[in-house]
Design an enzyme around this catalytic site. Structure first.
Site, PDB file in Angstrom:
ATOM      1  N   PHE A 122      63.309  78.395  44.209  1.00 48.06           N
ATOM      2  CA  PHE A 122      62.948  78.774  42.843  1.00 48.06           C
ATOM      3  C   PHE A 122      61.635  78.090  42.492  1.00 48.06           C
ATOM      4  O   PHE A 122      61.520  76.879  42.591  1.00 48.06           O
ATOM      5  CB  PHE A 122      64.029  78.382  41.821  1.00 48.06           C
ATOM      6  CG  PHE A 122      63.689  78.863  40.442  1.00 48.06           C
ATOM      7  CD1 PHE A 122      63.878  80.200  40.085  1.00 48.06           C
ATOM      8  CD2 PHE A 122      63.129  78.001  39.503  1.00 48.06           C
ATOM      9  CE1 PHE A 122      63.522  80.664  38.822  1.00 48.06           C
ATOM     10  CE2 PHE A 122      62.768  78.465  38.240  1.00 48.06           C
ATOM     11  CZ  PHE A 122      62.969  79.790  37.895  1.00 48.06           C
ATOM     12  N   ASP A 206      57.221  71.452  45.813  1.00 48.37           N
ATOM     13  CA  ASP A 206      57.594  71.735  44.426  1.00 48.37           C
ATOM     14  C   ASP A 206      58.621  70.687  43.999  1.00 48.37           C
ATOM     15  O   ASP A 206      59.787  70.750  44.386  1.00 48.37           O
ATOM     16  CB  ASP A 206      58.167  73.146  44.334  1.00 48.37           C
ATOM     17  CG  ASP A 206      58.596  73.527  42.916  1.00 48.37           C
ATOM     18  OD1 ASP A 206      58.754  72.617  42.071  1.00 48.37           O
ATOM     19  OD2 ASP A 206      58.791  74.728  42.655  1.00 48.37           O
ATOM     20  N   LYS A 235      59.488  69.482  34.579  1.00 54.87           N
ATOM     21  CA  LYS A 235      60.743  69.129  33.900  1.00 54.87           C
ATOM     22  C   LYS A 235      60.830  67.690  33.337  1.00 54.87           C
ATOM     23  O   LYS A 235      60.651  67.493  32.148  1.00 54.87           O
ATOM     24  CB  LYS A 235      61.928  69.426  34.816  1.00 54.87           C
ATOM     25  CG  LYS A 235      62.124  70.934  35.043  1.00 54.87           C
ATOM     26  CD  LYS A 235      63.465  71.264  35.640  1.00 54.87           C
ATOM     27  CE  LYS A 235      63.800  72.739  35.542  1.00 54.87           C
ATOM     28  NZ  LYS A 235      63.335  73.582  36.646  1.00 54.87           N
TER      29      LYS A 235
HETATM   30  C1  LIG Z   1      62.528  74.779  36.794  1.00 56.11           C
HETATM   31  C2  LIG Z   1      61.758  74.929  38.025  1.00 56.11           C
HETATM   32  C3  LIG Z   1      60.520  75.593  38.035  1.00 56.11           C
HETATM   33  C4  LIG Z   1      59.970  76.312  36.824  1.00 56.11           C
HETATM   34  O1  LIG Z   1      59.669  75.436  35.789  1.00 56.11           O
HETATM   35  P1  LIG Z   1      59.377  76.031  34.314  1.00 56.11           P
HETATM   36  O2  LIG Z   1      58.986  74.819  33.529  1.00 56.11           O
HETATM   37  O3  LIG Z   1      60.638  76.680  33.843  1.00 56.11           O
HETATM   38  O4  LIG Z   1      58.273  77.009  34.444  1.00 56.11           O
HETATM   39  C5  LIG Z   1      59.804  75.624  39.212  1.00 56.11           C
HETATM   40  N1  LIG Z   1      60.268  75.032  40.329  1.00 56.11           N
HETATM   41  C6  LIG Z   1      61.443  74.393  40.365  1.00 56.11           C
HETATM   42  C7  LIG Z   1      61.905  73.734  41.637  1.00 56.11           C
HETATM   43  C8  LIG Z   1      62.247  74.332  39.214  1.00 56.11           C
HETATM   44  O5  LIG Z   1      63.431  73.714  39.269  1.00 56.11           O
END
Ligand SMILES: *Cc1c(COP(=O)(O)O)cnc(C)c1O
Length: 386
Positions: A122, A206, A235
């Site tokens: 994700f 990420d 986050k």
């Molecule tokens: C939540 C998340 C995102 C997206 O972050 P947003 O602030 O919602 O755009 C991207 N990568 C990972 C691994 C995430 O958990």
């Protein structure tokens, strides 16, 4: 009736206030919060140090634009650089934007277009990061997607051998969060490193969910022998104010010059004030050691109390990002846990994800495990009775 697009399956809970590990709803029901705003409120709700830092900045100025030198941006960037392998930071407002910046930088720097990501990953909901995400349910109805991305199976070595030198970057989470709390194997990470070297691709990690102390290190990649070219964060970075960051290695700086990329709100001073207090607190040896201790304690208690439960397949994760994989859909269990005053969230259909605040107390960990054990036992009884 609601004036909002119904893009979220909302719980039937309206919150009055939230403090530390606790959330109180408008009916005065108290919930122990093991979601933390989805790995955002890593110091719990309304942390005093963060509040003081934000208040101080609110009284000075709220927004200037990136035409001005803003020392607080430099201070937060320094904290990120000192606790990672990078040398320069680009600030934005979300995880998706941090990944967008990473994708753009990787293309511009390498002059190549192809980016490899993984199934069940994700990376966000913007067009590029949605396309980067290896999950069909996120793509549905939005095609054709960008052709930039190729998805490989996670934790599998052989498919990486197929990659050629037309790849700009390999992008991955070292623990897949939304995909089901799936940690990378050591051999997989070694193979990724080898592959990047072999084909001249950048490595993008990420860390939007796994970073900012969540796993007991500043960033989760630091559990491995790894030095990524680009790390993305969001986050937990602003304790609830919107902040994203892309951290890049020195060689990449020349590819992002004035005019290459930007964001009106990126590096907003209120968000920076929150990030500064958050990082000062979390990027501290003793604090991070306490996260590791709490992780060990929680995992062993969970194994002891529900490890043998017939619904439970596996309890796994890294640090205080924990998944309880069940052998059936978990949405009703998550509802029952909430009924019983514990907030948790799914990660894929069969995993219950626990994301307690990093400064959770041992008593709160005990209470959470007690609620989980009680809830699982009750569900088991109702199944047996049928
Ligand atoms: C939540 C998340 C995102 C997206 O972050 P947003 O602030 O919602 O755009 C991207 N990568 C990972 C691994 C995430 O958990």
């Amino acid at each position: 009736m609601s004036y909002l697009f119904p893009t979220y399956a909302k719980w039937n809970v309206t919150v009055k206030e939230a403090k530390g590990s606790w959330v109180t709803d408008v009916n005065d029901k108290k919930y122990l919060d093991f979601v933390s705003g989805i790995a955002v409120c890593n110091l719990g709700h309304a942390n005093e140090d963060v509040l003081d830092s934000v208040k101080e900045q609110l009284s000075k100025y709220w927004h200037l634009s990136n035409m001005f030198h803003q020392p607080i941006q430099e201070e937060v960037a320094k904290l990120l650089v000192e606790n990672s392998d990078g040398e320069a930071v680009f600030f934005c407002n979300s995880g998706a934007e941090a990944n967008e910046a990473a994708i753009k930088l990787a293309r511009k720097h390498t002059g190549k277009t192809k980016i490899v990501t993984f199934l069940k990953s994700f990376h966000g909901r913007t067009f590029a990061t949605m396309s980067a995400t290896g999950q069909e349910k996120i793509h549905n109805g939005f095609g054709p997607l960008l052709e930039t991305f190729t998805y490989l199976p996670y934790n599998q070595l052989e498919p990486l051998d197929e990659l050629q030198d037309d790849v700009a970057a390999i992008m991955l989470e070292v623990v897949q969060g939304e995909g089901g709390v799936i940690p990378a194997h050591n051999v997989f990470i070694e193979k990724i490193k080898e592959t990047c070297d072999r084909i001249g691709a950048l490595l993008i990690i990420d860390e939007v969910q796994t970073g900012i102390g969540r796993t007991g290190k500043p960033f989760a990649y630091q559990h491995f022998n790894l030095s990524p070219d680009i790390v993305t964060s969001a986050k937990g970075l602003g304790s609830g104010l919107p902040v994203g960051a892309m951290i890049g290695k020195k060689e990449l700086i020349k590819s992002f010059q004035a005019g290459s990329h930007g964001s009106t709100f990126g590096g907003n001073p209120i968000a920076m004030a929150s990030a500064k207090a958050t990082l000062t607190k979390i990027f501290n040896k003793e604090f991070l050691a306490s996260v590791e201790e709490k992780t060990k304690y929680l995992i062993s208690k969970l194994n002891q109390e529900i490890g043998e439960h017939p619904f439970v397949n596996e309890i796994r994760g890294k640090g205080l990002l924990i998944g309880i994989e069940c052998n059936e859909q978990t949405s009703s269990l998550i509802d029952q846990l909430r009924e019983n005053n514990l907030l948790t969230i799914g990660a894929g259909p069969e995993v219950i994800r626990l994301l307690p605040p990093l400064n959770v107390s041992v008593e709160e960990l005990d209470l959470a495990v007690e609620i989980i054990a009680k809830t699982f036992a009750a569900v088991n009884q109702s199944v047996t009775a049928q």
